[in-house]
Structures are given as structure tokens and as C-alpha cells.
Design a protein around this motif. Structure first.
Motif, mmCIF file in Angstrom:
data_model
loop_
_atom_site.group_PDB
_atom_site.id
_atom_site.type_symbol
_atom_site.label_atom_id
_atom_site.label_comp_id
_atom_site.label_asym_id
_atom_site.label_seq_id
_atom_site.Cartn_x
_atom_site.Cartn_y
_atom_site.Cartn_z
ATOM 1 N N ILE A 74 0.987 -1.481 0.035
ATOM 2 C CA ILE A 74 0.010 -0.108 0.078
ATOM 3 C C ILE A 74 0.620 1.561 0.117
ATOM 4 O O ILE A 74 0.746 2.046 -0.454
ATOM 5 N N SER A 80 -4.551 -0.083 -3.650
ATOM 6 C CA SER A 80 -4.758 0.734 -3.274
ATOM 7 C C SER A 80 -5.715 0.152 -1.758
ATOM 8 O O SER A 80 -6.237 -0.728 -1.658
ATOM 9 N N VAL A 81 -6.063 1.352 -1.192
ATOM 10 C CA VAL A 81 -7.349 0.363 0.016
ATOM 11 C C VAL A 81 -8.715 0.405 -0.970
ATOM 12 O O VAL A 81 -9.300 1.128 -0.976
#
Lengths: 667, 154
Positions: A74, A80-81
């Protein structure tokens, strides 16, 4: 190495790190772009990994390691989150928590986490093919390149007096346990600084997927030579080459390894001292604290209680002697011991945060399960409460919160139909007021359906038809706390089953607290809990019944009064009195307690009006002695259930006085 | 000589009883006792034993022997059994002795009015007859029947 002595510390710290990770992951959910949060999580996870590996809990370490890899991806912006990612993170946290709990209970911390590990691996690899710099795949021997984030860290820490070194470490060719050596090198470096980058990547190093040399980028305040010497202490390390990374080098993607002049090192090692307190990435400044075993605090408390007793004795003596000098000294001592009492009490105080911390997670999970949108607002988490209360208050609060989410907050569709925001809000508030702490749980949900409550109470035989007709709203809501009551249409496993709220009420009352509920139909419900600050020292009114002394906790006293005999009325064979327009039953202490009669009752009868919730009673005593701070002591195991007595206290003259449990006297 | 046991000897009515020394914490003189309402009559109340509230049991009344007025020689023996600490009021406590385990015999049905249930055995030493108490049984909290609350103050 002897590990048992570190065991407690390990457990404590693991818990702290897990709590921290939990919090940070929740924050991350709110602002997924914030890399500093990822960093924070990474740091905690990394420490946890190190600790558990050292203590030999491999499952714990390996799961943390997988988490770390994902986090690393990340922050390298490879992935991506996403909600899915957060869910997996939470799942791993649950596993980690369970493991730590198991370890703390003497288990081995083993647990089948293969599914979560797989999920983590999928996450890590799944999105790795995105066109971002493929650092890991670069040939091992080339100089390291840094991505934007790492450059940032290096630059920042440079400003704060840290050195960034590139270490190129060669292990001996015949080294057998390469991963172990790598681990030891990491350990050594982490004592003096931070590793920001490894080539090959950490997981490859740990899987021994490298030849015999690897490179690390390290931030430290130590000199290059010191770092080198320390690493060389690890056996089977053949050669260490240290080169400093200069900010200028960071702008170019490729640079040559260069030995830097030695004087540079000594120069900068002088400047480091000035900045030694600043840590490159620490975001929260923690106060200076030490850990003290709770047993020691309890001992301190016990000793102080003894002192309070002696203080009482001294006061009595000085009253008798009437010597001004003694009086003055005793008064001074009173003040000092008063301060001391405050300090000891506050030492035992812990912020309620400890309890509140686990709620956001829980609320998030529950809301998901129930397909509701719930936002939990926590206010006053820093409010402090006695440790003994904190330990007990968690479960009741969990229950109330579950209750609010399950019964209070409506489904999104219903909320929109009612013209409300789709997302329901639950406020969890804690604040001090006087000698009490108040905790409120307020939701903006549907409120309590009065008619349903009454119907249900009738159905369950809690009230009769006649009673139901003239119930005030308050009395009606009180019914929720009656045992054998549940209004949920479908009994869910979240709340319901009808054992809930009365258990909550009992628990809170056993802590010397009160719980009330108020609700406006359509606008929400508020549960308020009032709790005493501490359970061990309290103010009480001392009274005499014949020649026996009893203490009545001030918290349950409304008022004391002296009435004339002819003011005692009789209703249905029950003696009552008129108290400000209310008919209050009289409880004759000497009859209830079968006190041997000695003194004839006089024309004037002293009474203490006490309450339990809304109910009142007037306790008839023989005389008032006065108000006093008393120390609550238990009667011991042999006398564990004595009627209407909650404990004992030792008076100034060394005698034992019993403490009345007014709740048992009022029905 | 291997199986010797040190015991504290006390008197109750005309009999001599013994408790192992390791179960005795201290021996106190009579002192004011705070009565605890509505408990069994053999529970005389609690005392302040150096800051610890300790329950006191009248052993005569516990064994259904007629109670006697407390005298100069009356003592409170503070005993500990398991997690329970309590004080026992006895007529006198004045001796410490070693008893050979071999001289202990199982108790007959009733000794000096005390039910065999509370006894560990009987030891005959020279001409004295010592009755060994089973403290765990004597202090069994299940034997305390707390009276039910009265109908009061509705």
C-alpha cells in the motif's frame, strides 16, 4: 534466553499494538489516501512481528508478516485501499487478537490462519501488476532506487539529524541458516534505527531466496562505523559495506556506491545529539510513563486506607484533648492526606478510552451484518474512571451499543422514508460531573415504541392492565429493564433473548451506579449511566441504631429528617410518613436488624430518607452521628451474603461498622 | 518421630481440642465484636483484626454446647482454612504440643457433644484425650443459613 520474564511485557505490548493497529485501520477506512496512517500501522505491525518472533510465536509472526507485506504494497502505492482489503485486515486482526489472548492464557498461540494468509497474499499479489516501479524485480547487485515515499522519509529524517545509510551485507558462503542471520541483522539494526528498504525484499530474504549478500537502507542516529561494528557482531556475517545516502543522490534514479569520507561521519554524529528527541516518523507524543503492577497499586491503596483509619482516630483524639497545636497538626495532616488520597485515586484511574477503543470495530461489524449505516461518535474518551469500574463496565456498554444498533437505528430505507440522513449516528459520551462519571449512549433512531413496550409487558405479565393505563413515559421505559423483557420482533443473536437490559441494570447497580433511559418517538433514544468515580472510598452517613453503628452510603440518601411520633401514619398495617407530599414507607432498623433493645424511643424520631431508583423509604434510626469518608472493606468469604449489608468499614476508634445496602431494604 | 504434628490446644467446656499450628494465625484476647444482624446465632459478628474485618464464631454455640459467659481466659483463635479466615471463641487456649500421628485414632460417633463430622480424630497422650478438629468442615460456609429477608418497606 530466559523468556518468561518478558512474557507479561510481551502480552501487554502486543495488546497495545493491536489496539493501535485497530484504531489506525479504522482511520484508514475514513481517509484511505493517508500514507502516514499506513506507516503507523506498518510500524506497529512490524514491532509486533519482531516481538512475537523473538518470543517464538511463529504463527503470530508469520501472519503479521503477511499483513506487513500488504501494508508495504500500500505504501509503495502498488495497491490501493479498498473495503475488501480492510475487511481482510480486520479479519487478520481478529486472528491476531485471538492468538494473543490464547497466549496470555498459557496457550501456544497456534491457530489456523491459512485462509486469511491466502487472502492477504492474493491482495498483495493481485494488484501488483499495476504499472508502478517494479522495485523488487531489479537485479540484486544494482544500487537501490527509492520511490517517492522513501525519498520523502530519507529527506525528512536527514533534516532531523538522522543518517541514511545503504548497507551492503555479505554473509559467509557456508552460512546455513541465512534467514536467521538476516533476522538477527534486522534485530541489531532495529535497536539503533529503522530499516526502510531491503533488496531483495524482506519476504525473499526470509525465504532465503538470495545468494549471500543483501542490501538494506537504514535510518539511524549512530555513525556508520558503529552500525558496521554492530552488524559484524552477528556471526557468519562476512563483510559489511556502509555508504551514506545523500539527499542529492535521491534525485537520480541510479547512483554508484561510494565510500564516504570518515570525518563526515564524525561530524554528523555530533549534530545528532541536538535532535535526538525528535523521531522521524512518530506522530503521537506520549507522556513519560512507567508500568506499575496493579497489585502494587492495590497494596498502596490498602496502606493508605489504614492511614485514613488512623487519621480518623487522630481526629477523635485531638477533639478530646482540645490542644490547639495538636488540632493544627491534625488539620494539616488532613489536608496532606486528602491530597494523597486524590493522587492515589487518580493513579488508579484509567481513561475510559480503553473500553471505548474496541467499540468502533464492533459497531462497524455489526452495522455491516445488519445492513445498516451507522456512524459512531465518541466524545470524552479521555474521561478517567477507577480501574475496578473500567474492568466491569465493558460488557454493559457493549450490550447497550448492540441494542442501539439493532433496535434503535433503522434500516437505510426506513431512515430515508422518515426524512433522516441515511446513516444513523450513535453518540457515545463520557464526562465527569461531581463525584460521578456519566456515560451516555444516544442514537438518532426510531425511539422506543411506547405501545409495543406496554403490550409486551402485559403479555409477559410484568404489569397488569390497570397499571398500564396510567404509566408515565418514564415508568414505561423503565419496563425495558424488567427481567424477562424483549421487544425485538425477531430475536436476533445481536441483542434480544430478553436477558439483556435487566442484566445491564443489575451490573450497573452492583457498581453503585444508576441507569436511566429516555426516548422521543421518531427521534431517538438515550441511555444514561451514572457511575461512582471509585468503589473503595466513599462518603457515608453514620447512624446509630440502639448502640450499634451503621454507615449509609451518601449516594443513596436523599435527606435526613427528624419527625415527631404523631407524624407516623399507618396504611394497611404499614407505617408511613409524609415526605414532601409523598407517602414514604418507614423501615424500622431495629426491627429489621433485630437489634437488642436498650434505649427507649423518644418523642422525636430521626429518619434517613433513602432511594433506589424512583422508590423511596425512610429508615428509622436512633441518632445521627455525622458524615464521614469511609473505606469499604469486604466481610470476607465466610460472610459473603448477609442480608442488607454490603460491607464493613473501620471507624476512627478501631471498631467495625457495617455498611447498609439500601437496595436490599427497598422493594 | 517422623510423623509428628505441632498443635495448639484449647478448651471448650471440659474437653481439650487441638488444631494444627499451621492453621492458626494468631490468638487474641476478647475484644468488642460488631454484631451482624440476621445471621446464625453462632456467628458473633466481626472484629477489626489489624485492619482486616474478620468474622468471629462462638465455638460452643457452633457445636451446640450451652454458651458460657466470657471470662479472663476466653480467647479468640484466628484460624485459616483454604481461603477463609475466621476467629473461634474458645474457653481458653494455653498449650502447644507435638502429637505423634500414630496416636491419632478415628473419632467415635459423638465426642463431648460434638458431631464426628467436624472431627479429624482423637489422640490419647498419656492421660489426656485431645480432639482434633476438621477446620474445613467447621468453617464450611454452606452451613451458614442466612435468614430470608423480612417483608419490609414496600
Amino acid at each position: 534466553m530466559e523468556m518468561t520474564q518478558y512474557f507479561d511485557i510481551f502480552i501487554e505490548e502486543s495488546k497495545e499494538h493491536l489496539t493501535a493497529i485497530n484504531q489506525q485501520v479504522l482511520l484508514l477506512e475514513k481517509s484511505p489516501e493517508e500514507l502516514s496512517i499506513v506507516n503507523e500501522i506498518f510500524r506497529s505491525a512490524h514491532t509486533l512481528k519482531g516481538m512475537s518472533a523473538t518470543m517464538g510465536y511463529e504463527d503470530l509472526a508469520s501472519l503479521t508478516h503477511c499483513m506487513e507485506n500488504v501494508l508495504d504494497s500500500i505504501r509503495n502505492k502498488k495497491i490501493s485501499v479498498t473495503t475488501q482489503l480492510l475487511d481482510v485486515l480486520f479479519a487478520s486482526l481478529d486472528h491476531l487478537e485471538a492468538m494473543v489472548v490464547e497466549i496470555s492464557e498459557g496457550g501456544s498461540g497456534k491457530r489456523d490462519v491459512s485462509k486469511t494468509v491466502r487472502d492477504l497474499e492474493v491482495l498483495e499479489k493481485g494488484q501488483q501488476s499495476m504499472p508502478v516501479s517494479q522495485i523488487d524485480n531489479e537485479p540484486v547487485n544494482s544500487a537501490q532506487t527509492f520511490d517517492q515515499y522513501e525519498k520523502e522519509i530519507i529527506l525528512q529524517s536527514k533534516e532531523q539529524g538522522f543518517h541514511a545509510y545503504e548497507l551492503s551485507i555479505n554473509l559467509r558462503k557456508d552460512c546455513i541458516l541465512k534467514a536467521a542471520r538476516v533476522y538477527m541483522v534486522f534485530e541489531v539494526i532495529e535497536q539503533i534505527g529503522e530499516i526502510i528498504k531491503a533488496v531483495p525484499a524482506v519476504d525473499m530474504l526470509e525465504a532465503e531466496q538470495f545468494d549471500s549478500d543483501f542490501k538494506l537502507s537504514v535510518l539511524t542516529q549512530e555513525s556508520g562505523e558503529e552500525v558496521k561494528q554492530r552488524i559484524l557482531k552477528v556471526s557468519e556475517v562476512d563483510k559489511v559495506v556502509v555508504s551514506e545516502i545523500y539527499p542529492g543522490m535521491l534525485n537520480d534514479s541510479v547512483h554508484s556506491e561510494s565510500e564516504h569520507p570518515a570525518e563526515k561521519v564524525s561530524n554528523s554524529s555530533e549534530t545528532k545529539k541536538e535532535n535526538s528527541s525528535a523521531h522521524s516518523t512518530g506522530s503521537t507524543v506520549s507522556g513519560k510513563t512507567i508500568r506499575v503492577n496493579i497489585d502494587r497499586l492495590d497494596q498502596l491503596m490498602n496502606l493508605f486506607e489504614e492511614l485514613v483509619i488512623d487519621r480518623g482516630r487522630l481526629e477523635e483524639i485531638s477533639k478530646m484533648l482540645k490542644s490547639p497545636e495538636l488540632n493544627e497538626t491534625v488539620e494539616r495532616m488532613n489536608r496532606v492526606s486528602g491530597d494523597l488520597q486524590n493522587i492515589i485515586l487518580t493513579m488508579r484511574m484509567v481513561p475510559i478510552e480503553q473500553v471505548f477503543n474496541r467499540f468502533p470495530r464492533m459497531v462497524r461489524g455489526l452495522a455491516k451484518d445488519l445492513a445498516k449505516n451507522v456512524n459512531l461518535e465518541i466524545l470524552g474518551a479521555e474521561t478517567e474512571l477507577d480501574r475496578t469500574v473500567i474492568d466491569e463496565i465493558g460488557d454493559p456498554l457493549v450490550h447497550l451499543l448492540r441494542n442501539s444498533i439493532d433496535h434503535g437505528i433503522e434500516k437505510p430505507a426506513a431512515r430515508i422514508a422518515a426524512g433522516k440522513n441515511e446513516t444513523g449516528t450513535i453518540y457515545l459520551r463520557a464526562y465527569h460531573s461531581g463525584n460521578h462519571v456519566f456515560i451516555e449512549i444516544e442514537d438518532d433512531g426510531a425511539g422506543i415504541n411506547r405501545q409495543r413496550v406496554v403490550d409486551k409487558a402485559l403479555e409477559n405479565g410484568i404489569i397488569t392492565k390497570e397499571m398500564s393505563e396510567n404509566l408515565s413515559d418514564k415508568q414505561c421505559f423503565e419496563l425495558l429493564f424488567a427481567s424477562g423483557f424483549s421487544t425485538a420482533e425477531v430475536i436476533s443473536d445481536i441483542s434480544g433473548r430478553g436477558v439483556g437490559l435487566d442484566v445491564v441494570k443489575n451490573k450497573i447497580e452492583s457498581l453503585g451506579g444508576l441507569i436511566t433511559v429516555d426516548s422521543t418517538r421518531g427521534f431517538g433514544t438515550i441511555f444514561s449511566i451514572q457511575l461512582p468515580l471509585t468503589l473503595s472510598i466513599m462518603s457515608a452517613m453514620l447512624v446509630e441504631v440502639q448502640n450499634e453503628k451503621y454507615a449509609i452510603p451518601l449516594s443513596s440518601i436523599i435527606e435526613t429528617a427528624i419527625i415527631r411520633k404523631d407524624e407516623i401514619l399507618s396504611v394497611h398495617n404499614q407505617k408511613v410518613m409524609d415526605f414532601r407530599g409523598r407517602v414514604v414507607p418507614l423501615v424500622f432498623m431495629k426491627e429489621i436488624f433485630e437489634v437488642p433493645p436498650l434505649i427507649e424511643a423518644s418523642e422525636h424520631v430521626p429518619v434517613v430518607v433513602v432511594r433506589k431508583g424512583d422508590k423511596m423509604a425512610a429508615l428509622v434510626v436512633d441518632s445521627f452521628i455525622g458524615q464521614q469518608e469511609i473505606v469499604l472493606k469486604s466481610l470476607g468469604q465466610y460472610l459473603s451474603s448477609v442480608f442488607a449489608i454490603s460491607g464493613a468499614t473501620i471507624l476512627g476508634d478501631g471498631q467495625v461498622a457495617l455498611i447498609l445496602d439500601c437496595n436490599a431494604l427497598i422493594k | 518421630m517422623l510423623n509428628e504434628q505441632k498443635v495448639i490446644i484449647f478448651q471448650l467446656k471440659e474437653e481439650e481440642y487441638a488444631i494444627p499450628v499451621h492453621e492458626v494465625k494468631s490468638i487474641e484476647r476478647m475484644q468488642p465484636i460488631t454484631r451482624i444482624p440476621r445471621t446464625n446465632s453462632f456467628i458473633k459478628g466481626v472484629i477489626n483484626l489489624r485492619g482486616v474485618v474478620t468474622p468471629i464464631i462462638d465455638l460452643r454455640s457452633r457445636f451446640d454446647i450451652e454458651e458460657a459467659a466470657y471470662t479472663e481466659s476466653t480467647r479468640i483463635i484466628i484460624v485459616t482454612a483454604g481461603s477463609i479466615d475466621a476467629g473461634l471463641i474458645v474457653d481458653a487456649a494455653n498449650d502447644v504440643m507435638d502429637i505423634d500421628a500414630e496416636s491419632i485414632e478415628p473419632p467415635p460417633e459423638v465426642v463431648g457433644g460434638v458431631d464426628a463430622e467436624y472431627l479429624q480424630g482423637v489422640a490419647k497422650i498419656e492421660k489426656r484425650l485431645l480432639i482434633l478438629l476438621n477446620l474445613t468442615k467447621v468453617l464450611n460456609p454452606e452451613k451458614i443459613t442466612v435468614l430470608q429477608p423480612l417483608e419490609s418497606g414496600k
